[in-house]
Design a protein around this motif. Structure first.
Motif, PDB file in Angstrom:
ATOM      1  N   PRO A 130       0.519  -1.032  -0.156  1.00  4.74           N
ATOM      2  CA  PRO A 130      -0.162   0.339   0.095  1.00  4.74           C
ATOM      3  C   PRO A 130       0.543   1.445   0.526  1.00  4.74           C
ATOM      4  CG  PRO A 130       0.032  -0.896   2.174  1.00  4.74           C
ATOM      5  CD  PRO A 130       0.862  -2.082   1.143  1.00  4.74           C
ATOM      6  N   GLY A 131       0.063   2.462  -0.057  1.00  8.42           N
ATOM      7  CA  GLY A 131       0.696   3.569  -0.349  1.00  8.42           C
ATOM      8  C   GLY A 131       2.335   4.005  -1.674  1.00  8.42           C
ATOM      9  N   LEU A 132       2.120   3.504  -2.691  1.00  6.88           N
ATOM     10  CA  LEU A 132       3.117   3.232  -3.843  1.00  6.88           C
ATOM     11  C   LEU A 132       2.378   4.853  -4.477  1.00  6.88           C
ATOM     12  CD1 LEU A 132       4.468  -0.553  -4.637  1.00  6.88           C
ATOM     13  CD2 LEU A 132       4.709   1.456  -4.144  1.00  6.88           C
ATOM     14  N   ALA A 133       3.086   5.372  -5.266  1.00  8.21           N
ATOM     15  CA  ALA A 133       2.482   6.505  -6.540  1.00  8.21           C
ATOM     16  C   ALA A 133       1.651   5.562  -7.474  1.00  8.21           C
ATOM     17  CB  ALA A 133       4.092   7.012  -6.719  1.00  8.21           C
ATOM     18  N   SER A 134       1.727   4.708  -7.540  1.00  8.31           N
ATOM     19  CA  SER A 134       1.616   3.611  -8.834  1.00  8.31           C
ATOM     20  C   SER A 134       0.987   2.464  -9.476  1.00  8.31           C
ATOM     21  CB  SER A 134       1.711   4.816 -10.138  1.00  8.31           C
ATOM     22  OG  SER A 134       1.312   4.259 -11.316  1.00  8.31           O
ATOM     23  N   TYR A 135       0.578   1.632  -9.512  1.00  9.65           N
ATOM     24  CA  TYR A 135       0.412   0.358  -9.898  1.00  9.65           C
ATOM     25  C   TYR A 135       0.682  -0.216 -11.136  1.00  9.65           C
ATOM     26  CZ  TYR A 135       0.102   0.465  -4.955  1.00  9.65           C
ATOM     27  OH  TYR A 135       0.014   0.692  -3.231  1.00  9.65           O
ATOM     28  N   LYS A 136       0.929   1.097 -11.874  1.00  8.52           N
ATOM     29  CA  LYS A 136       0.403   0.396 -13.235  1.00  8.52           C
ATOM     30  C   LYS A 136       1.994  -0.080 -13.615  1.00  8.52           C
ATOM     31  CE  LYS A 136      -1.794   5.031 -15.580  1.00  8.52           C
ATOM     32  NZ  LYS A 136      -1.879   5.884 -16.484  1.00  8.52           N
ATOM     33  N   LEU A 137       1.822  -1.447 -14.368  1.00  6.87           N
ATOM     34  CA  LEU A 137       3.058  -1.908 -14.488  1.00  6.87           C
ATOM     35  C   LEU A 137       4.740  -1.413 -14.696  1.00  6.87           C
ATOM     36  CD1 LEU A 137       2.984  -5.083 -13.960  1.00  6.87           C
ATOM     37  CD2 LEU A 137       3.372  -4.963 -16.643  1.00  6.87           C
ATOM     38  N   GLY A 138       4.552  -0.655 -15.328  1.00  3.44           N
ATOM     39  CA  GLY A 138       5.917  -0.827 -15.666  1.00  3.44           C
ATOM     40  C   GLY A 138       6.152   1.027 -14.033  1.00  3.44           C
ATOM     41  N   GLN A 139       5.674   1.282 -14.189  1.00  8.38           N
ATOM     42  CA  GLN A 139       6.187   2.264 -12.411  1.00  8.38           C
ATOM     43  C   GLN A 139       5.959   1.179 -10.971  1.00  8.38           C
ATOM     44  OE1 GLN A 139       4.248   5.946 -12.315  1.00  8.38           O
ATOM     45  NE2 GLN A 139       3.383   5.697 -14.509  1.00  8.38           N
ATOM     46  N   LEU A 140       5.037   0.664 -11.145  1.00  9.93           N
ATOM     47  CA  LEU A 140       5.011  -0.276  -9.554  1.00  9.93           C
ATOM     48  C   LEU A 140       6.268  -0.880 -10.169  1.00  9.93           C
ATOM     49  CD1 LEU A 140       3.672  -2.313  -8.038  1.00  9.93           C
ATOM     50  CD2 LEU A 140       2.563  -3.421 -10.016  1.00  9.93           C
TER      51      LEU A 140
END
Length: 218
Positions: A130-140
């Protein structure tokens, strides 16, 4: 730690759009079988569905009309893909998207999918990290320290990094709950638990696992 106790298949489609109900079709597929802690088999192919590739899809993916026109037809690829997945647990990043295309393409050919269940690595990541800036695959993947190899928005590269995210999640669960192996069914359960309730859920799961091991050792 051998990570997953049963095989899982990470799936990724490239498509002409967002909805098979609106006539969108698949243009490329990658299915990676994860056994233990590594990818052991791959099914990768461009797909000729006999449709035009929108210019914005070519700009996004690099997949051109010429590439799909020369690719194996859907009537060959889709049955091979369904057979490759078999009865294993299926996973994808934003899994409902890929599953609806898999089922729609299978239905066109009278083929029913047989996967044991569905795990969304996007939902899983939101709950476990939790708390990550983005969960899009590349950014994750970058936030988790996972190298993105290959070209984004191509099926095999996306499936590979999604598989790496899934393995990262399994190792995290192993450390959190004291597990030597992670059951795919646990991931299905985590997908269904509200994010705010995940810490309590994992604490209870870890306690049950400790009790089970103590009982077996007695």
């Amino acid at each position: 730690m051998s990570v997953y106790d049963r095989p899982m298949v990470m799936l990724d489609f490239e498509t002409t759009g967002l909805s098979p109900d609106m006539g969108d079709r698949i243009t490329e597929v990658a299915a990676l079988r994860i056994v233990g802690g590594e990818v052991t088999e791959r099914y990768v192919s461009l797909v000729n569905c006999g449709v035009r590739i929108p210019a914005f899809i070519t700009a996004l993916t690099g997949i051109t009309q010429e590439m799909v026109d020369g690719a194996p037809p859907a009537r060959q690829v889709v049955p091979e893909l369904i057979d490759f997945i078999g009865g294993d647990m299926l996973s994808a990043h934003n899994a409902s998207f890929d599953e609806k295309f898999l089922k729609a393409e299978g239905a066109r050919l009278g083929r029913v999918t047989g996967h044991a269940g569905l795990v969304c690595s996007l939902k899983l990541s939101r709950r476990l990290f939790p708390g990550l800036a983005s969960y899009k695959l590349g950014q994750l993947s970058r936030q988790l320290g996972i190298e993105f190899r290959g070209t984004a928005h191509r099926a095999e590269a996306d499936a590979q990094v999604a598989a790496d995210v899934l393995l990262h999640a399994a190792r995290h669960l192993g450390r959190t709950c004291g597990l030597e192996q992670v059951e795919p069914g646990l991931l299905v359960s985590i997908n269904k638990v509200a994010a705010a309730k995940i810490p309590v859920f994992l604490d209870k799961y870890a306690a049950l696992e400790r009790a089970r091991r103590e009982q077996l050792a007695a």
